[in-house]
Design a protein around this motif. Sequence first.
Motif, PDB file in Angstrom:
ATOM      1  N   TYR A   8      -8.168  -2.970 -10.966  1.00 29.86           N
ATOM      2  CA  TYR A   8      -7.771  -2.539  -9.630  1.00 29.86           C
ATOM      3  C   TYR A   8      -8.390  -1.184  -9.305  1.00 29.86           C
ATOM      4  CZ  TYR A   8      -4.088   0.700 -11.146  1.00 29.86           C
ATOM      5  OH  TYR A   8      -3.406   1.746 -11.688  1.00 29.86           O
ATOM      6  N   ASP A   9      -8.751  -1.040  -8.010  1.00 32.31           N
ATOM      7  CA  ASP A   9      -9.448   0.171  -7.567  1.00 32.31           C
ATOM      8  C   ASP A   9      -8.468   1.305  -7.343  1.00 32.31           C
ATOM      9  OD1 ASP A   9     -11.891  -1.110  -7.575  1.00 32.31           O
ATOM     10  OD2 ASP A   9     -11.588  -1.909  -5.553  1.00 32.31           O
ATOM     11  N   VAL A  10      -8.849   2.480  -7.789  1.00 34.06           N
ATOM     12  CA  VAL A  10      -8.028   3.668  -7.549  1.00 34.06           C
ATOM     13  C   VAL A  10      -8.902   4.778  -6.985  1.00 34.06           C
ATOM     14  CG1 VAL A  10      -6.251   3.306  -9.306  1.00 34.06           C
ATOM     15  CG2 VAL A  10      -8.353   4.442  -9.948  1.00 34.06           C
ATOM     16  N   SER A  11      -8.277   5.662  -6.205  1.00 31.14           N
ATOM     17  CA  SER A  11      -8.996   6.855  -5.762  1.00 31.14           C
ATOM     18  C   SER A  11      -8.982   7.840  -6.931  1.00 31.14           C
ATOM     19  CB  SER A  11      -8.298   7.470  -4.558  1.00 31.14           C
ATOM     20  OG  SER A  11      -7.050   7.996  -4.973  1.00 31.14           O
ATOM     21  N   SER A  12      -9.811   8.849  -6.801  1.00 29.25           N
ATOM     22  CA  SER A  12      -9.878   9.845  -7.874  1.00 29.25           C
ATOM     23  C   SER A  12      -8.521  10.524  -8.081  1.00 29.25           C
ATOM     24  CB  SER A  12     -10.950  10.861  -7.498  1.00 29.25           C
ATOM     25  OG  SER A  12     -11.056  11.811  -8.473  1.00 29.25           O
ATOM     26  N   ALA A  13      -7.846  10.892  -6.980  1.00 24.89           N
ATOM     27  CA  ALA A  13      -6.554  11.586  -7.079  1.00 24.89           C
ATOM     28  C   ALA A  13      -5.501  10.682  -7.721  1.00 24.89           C
ATOM     29  CB  ALA A  13      -6.106  12.027  -5.694  1.00 24.89           C
ATOM     30  N   GLU A  14      -5.525   9.405  -7.313  1.00 24.82           N
ATOM     31  CA  GLU A  14      -4.566   8.427  -7.853  1.00 24.82           C
ATOM     32  C   GLU A  14      -4.776   8.268  -9.359  1.00 24.82           C
ATOM     33  OE1 GLU A  14      -5.134   4.888  -5.605  1.00 24.82           O
ATOM     34  OE2 GLU A  14      -3.421   3.863  -6.520  1.00 24.82           O
ATOM     35  N   LYS A  15      -6.036   8.235  -9.742  1.00 24.51           N
ATOM     36  CA  LYS A  15      -6.378   8.061 -11.172  1.00 24.51           C
ATOM     37  C   LYS A  15      -5.839   9.216 -12.019  1.00 24.51           C
ATOM     38  CE  LYS A  15     -10.535   8.457 -13.928  1.00 24.51           C
ATOM     39  NZ  LYS A  15     -10.535   7.614 -15.084  1.00 24.51           N
ATOM     40  N   GLN A  16      -5.957  10.437 -11.498  1.00 31.93           N
ATOM     41  CA  GLN A  16      -5.480  11.604 -12.254  1.00 31.93           C
ATOM     42  C   GLN A  16      -3.965  11.502 -12.482  1.00 31.93           C
ATOM     43  OE1 GLN A  16      -7.749  13.824 -13.417  1.00 31.93           O
ATOM     44  NE2 GLN A  16      -9.251  12.515 -12.401  1.00 31.93           N
ATOM     45  N   LYS A  17      -3.232  11.135 -11.425  1.00 29.21           N
ATOM     46  CA  LYS A  17      -1.764  11.050 -11.551  1.00 29.21           C
ATOM     47  C   LYS A  17      -1.363   9.885 -12.464  1.00 29.21           C
ATOM     48  CE  LYS A  17      -0.558  11.172  -7.177  1.00 29.21           C
ATOM     49  NZ  LYS A  17       0.386  11.044  -6.087  1.00 29.21           N
ATOM     50  N   LEU A  18      -2.126   8.801 -12.346  1.00 28.32           N
ATOM     51  CA  LEU A  18      -1.859   7.616 -13.167  1.00 28.32           C
ATOM     52  C   LEU A  18      -1.956   7.953 -14.654  1.00 28.32           C
ATOM     53  CD1 LEU A  18      -1.414   4.542 -13.065  1.00 28.32           C
ATOM     54  CD2 LEU A  18      -3.888   4.264 -13.047  1.00 28.32           C
ATOM     55  N   SER A  32      -7.985   0.470 -14.395  1.00 25.92           N
ATOM     56  CA  SER A  32      -8.295   1.159 -13.140  1.00 25.92           C
ATOM     57  C   SER A  32      -9.792   1.393 -13.046  1.00 25.92           C
ATOM     58  CB  SER A  32      -7.525   2.476 -13.040  1.00 25.92           C
ATOM     59  OG  SER A  32      -8.137   3.477 -13.799  1.00 25.92           O
ATOM     60  N   LEU A  33     -10.324   1.123 -11.838  1.00 28.61           N
ATOM     61  CA  LEU A  33     -11.754   1.297 -11.588  1.00 28.61           C
ATOM     62  C   LEU A  33     -11.939   2.322 -10.485  1.00 28.61           C
ATOM     63  CD1 LEU A  33     -12.835  -2.463 -11.430  1.00 28.61           C
ATOM     64  CD2 LEU A  33     -13.014  -0.924 -13.391  1.00 28.61           C
ATOM     65  N   CYS A  34     -12.892   3.215 -10.678  1.00 27.35           N
ATOM     66  CA  CYS A  34     -13.138   4.246  -9.683  1.00 27.35           C
ATOM     67  C   CYS A  34     -14.625   4.566  -9.721  1.00 27.35           C
ATOM     68  CB  CYS A  34     -12.311   5.481 -10.072  1.00 27.35           C
ATOM     69  SG  CYS A  34     -12.328   6.798  -8.882  1.00 27.35           S
ATOM     70  N   GLY A  35     -15.252   4.678  -8.549  1.00 19.95           N
ATOM     71  CA  GLY A  35     -16.665   5.068  -8.546  1.00 19.95           C
ATOM     72  C   GLY A  35     -17.491   4.250  -7.576  1.00 19.95           C
ATOM     73  N   ASP A  36     -18.748   4.069  -7.918  1.00 22.23           N
ATOM     74  CA  ASP A  36     -19.703   3.344  -7.078  1.00 22.23           C
ATOM     75  C   ASP A  36     -19.200   1.919  -6.782  1.00 22.23           C
ATOM     76  OD1 ASP A  36     -22.776   3.079  -6.262  1.00 22.23           O
ATOM     77  OD2 ASP A  36     -22.154   1.251  -7.347  1.00 22.23           O
ATOM     78  N   THR A  37     -19.302   1.521  -5.532  1.00 18.74           N
ATOM     79  CA  THR A  37     -18.735   0.223  -5.110  1.00 18.74           C
ATOM     80  C   THR A  37     -19.352  -0.948  -5.870  1.00 18.74           C
ATOM     81  OG1 THR A  37     -18.568   1.212  -2.935  1.00 18.74           O
ATOM     82  CG2 THR A  37     -18.205  -1.152  -3.063  1.00 18.74           C
ATOM     83  N   GLU A  38     -20.669  -0.921  -5.978  1.00 21.41           N
ATOM     84  CA  GLU A  38     -21.332  -2.033  -6.660  1.00 21.41           C
ATOM     85  C   GLU A  38     -20.956  -2.055  -8.148  1.00 21.41           C
ATOM     86  OE1 GLU A  38     -25.569  -2.675  -5.874  1.00 21.41           O
ATOM     87  OE2 GLU A  38     -25.769  -2.835  -8.045  1.00 21.41           O
ATOM     88  N   ALA A  39     -20.915  -0.873  -8.740  1.00 19.20           N
ATOM     89  CA  ALA A  39     -20.541  -0.787 -10.154  1.00 19.20           C
ATOM     90  C   ALA A  39     -19.133  -1.350 -10.347  1.00 19.20           C
ATOM     91  CB  ALA A  39     -20.609   0.662 -10.625  1.00 19.20           C
ATOM     92  N   CYS A  40     -18.217  -0.988  -9.441  1.00 18.11           N
ATOM     93  CA  CYS A  40     -16.834  -1.450  -9.575  1.00 18.11           C
ATOM     94  C   CYS A  40     -16.719  -2.966  -9.422  1.00 18.11           C
ATOM     95  CB  CYS A  40     -15.922  -0.719  -8.585  1.00 18.11           C
ATOM     96  SG  CYS A  40     -15.666   1.007  -9.061  1.00 18.11           S
ATOM     97  N   LEU A  41     -17.573  -3.551  -8.565  1.00 19.05           N
ATOM     98  CA  LEU A  41     -17.558  -5.013  -8.416  1.00 19.05           C
ATOM     99  C   LEU A  41     -17.935  -5.704  -9.726  1.00 19.05           C
ATOM    100  CD1 LEU A  41     -19.216  -5.906  -4.990  1.00 19.05           C
ATOM    101  CD2 LEU A  41     -16.955  -6.565  -5.797  1.00 19.05           C
ATOM    102  N   VAL A  42     -18.987  -5.187 -10.342  1.00 24.14           N
ATOM    103  CA  VAL A  42     -19.455  -5.782 -11.602  1.00 24.14           C
ATOM    104  C   VAL A  42     -18.418  -5.553 -12.709  1.00 24.14           C
ATOM    105  CG1 VAL A  42     -21.266  -5.714 -13.354  1.00 24.14           C
ATOM    106  CG2 VAL A  42     -21.876  -5.521 -10.935  1.00 24.14           C
TER     107      VAL A  42
END
Length: 305
Positions: free
Chosen positions: A181-191, A158-168
């Motif tokens: 795969y991209d997750v929101s902060s809330a999704e990440k906590q539940k995951l 799971s990737l969360c944060g700055d868009t450019e950072a997540c691309l790299v």
Amino acid sequence: MQDVARYPVTREYFGVKTKLVYMSKKPVIDIIGTGRMALALLTSLAHSGYHVSTVAGRNSSKLSKFKIQFNIEAVKLDSNFSTEADVVFLAVSDDAISDVAAILDSSDGNILAHTSGAQDVDVLQDAEEKGWKIASFHPLQTIPEDAEPEIFRDVYISLCGDTEACLVLSKIAKSIGAHPYDVSSAEKQKLHVAAVLTSNYMAALVKAAETLLDNPTIKTEQLLGPLMEKSLREILDKGPDKALTGPISRGDIKTIDKHLQIIKKTNQQGLYELYKTLGRYALQAAIDDKRLSQEKEKELEQFLK
Ligand SMILES: NC(=O)c1ccc[n+]([C@@H]2O[C@H](COP(=O)([O-])OP(=O)(O)OC[C@H]3O[C@@H](n4cnc5c(N)ncnc54)[C@H](OP(=O)(O)O)[C@@H]3O)[C@@H](O)[C@H]2O)c1
């Protein structure tokens, strides 16, 4: 020489303007930490052709091992530590992430990613104010001390944060055989809670089951291992609803009652409640799979309250 890039060139990838050219060239990577995750990252990144420049940590003997095993710079993590790597993985204990990030100098837009499932990206906020592009990079995998290079193959990260950072980071994840795969902060906590339930609590369930075993000469892994392995395989192949067997799936209330009486005799109130709580989830699986009559469902619901 590795295929590395350090050029401040502005490009556009998937609509995101970036000064990085890492979408076509491999970034230089540093790793902070000398534990399980640090070693696993180093092993798999090196195996995938990345140039890991430096590993930094506070444990001298572990640093020496890294230096010898991988023939890389292994340096002490203190206030003199500085990094020019394009991507820095912060693979330290959850509680240490913000303190360790605070040691870092300011950056001209390089990427700083922690690997914790429990911590938010915000834990790196101070570093963001110092110019870092911050993210979290959380592999949904349990990492042992002796991880093999393929440890991340087919693992979701799971990737969360700055868009450019997540691309790299997404590109790095794919290179080590993982599924980013991209997750929101809330999704990440539940995951992370889901990950703890399906991994750590599996060990906890075995620990609870052991309190009911009387023969110390047979190891739990031998006695219950085949049952556990087959059950897990069935769950992964068919899903929890179809894989469920046992008294709840059959509606055998007398058997469930007997189990509860046995647990009661051990004076473990917690285990009694746990059996009932998990029983309610098992009942939901049986209901979703339409195994039981409506009458039986109601009866079991009352019984497991
Ligand atoms: N292992 C897994 O299964 C797993 C899975 C997914 C995500 N993660 C995440 O990966 C990260 C690292 O976990 P790990 O499993 O690698 O843990 P670990 O094996 O216990 O290693 C932790 C590392 O953090 C360092 N550390 C702790 N406190 C520090 C401090 N105050 N200053 C500097 N360094 C410090 C330790 O240094 P010393 O050796 O000197 O103590 C060690 O190098 C955590 O965020 C964890 O949530 C782990």
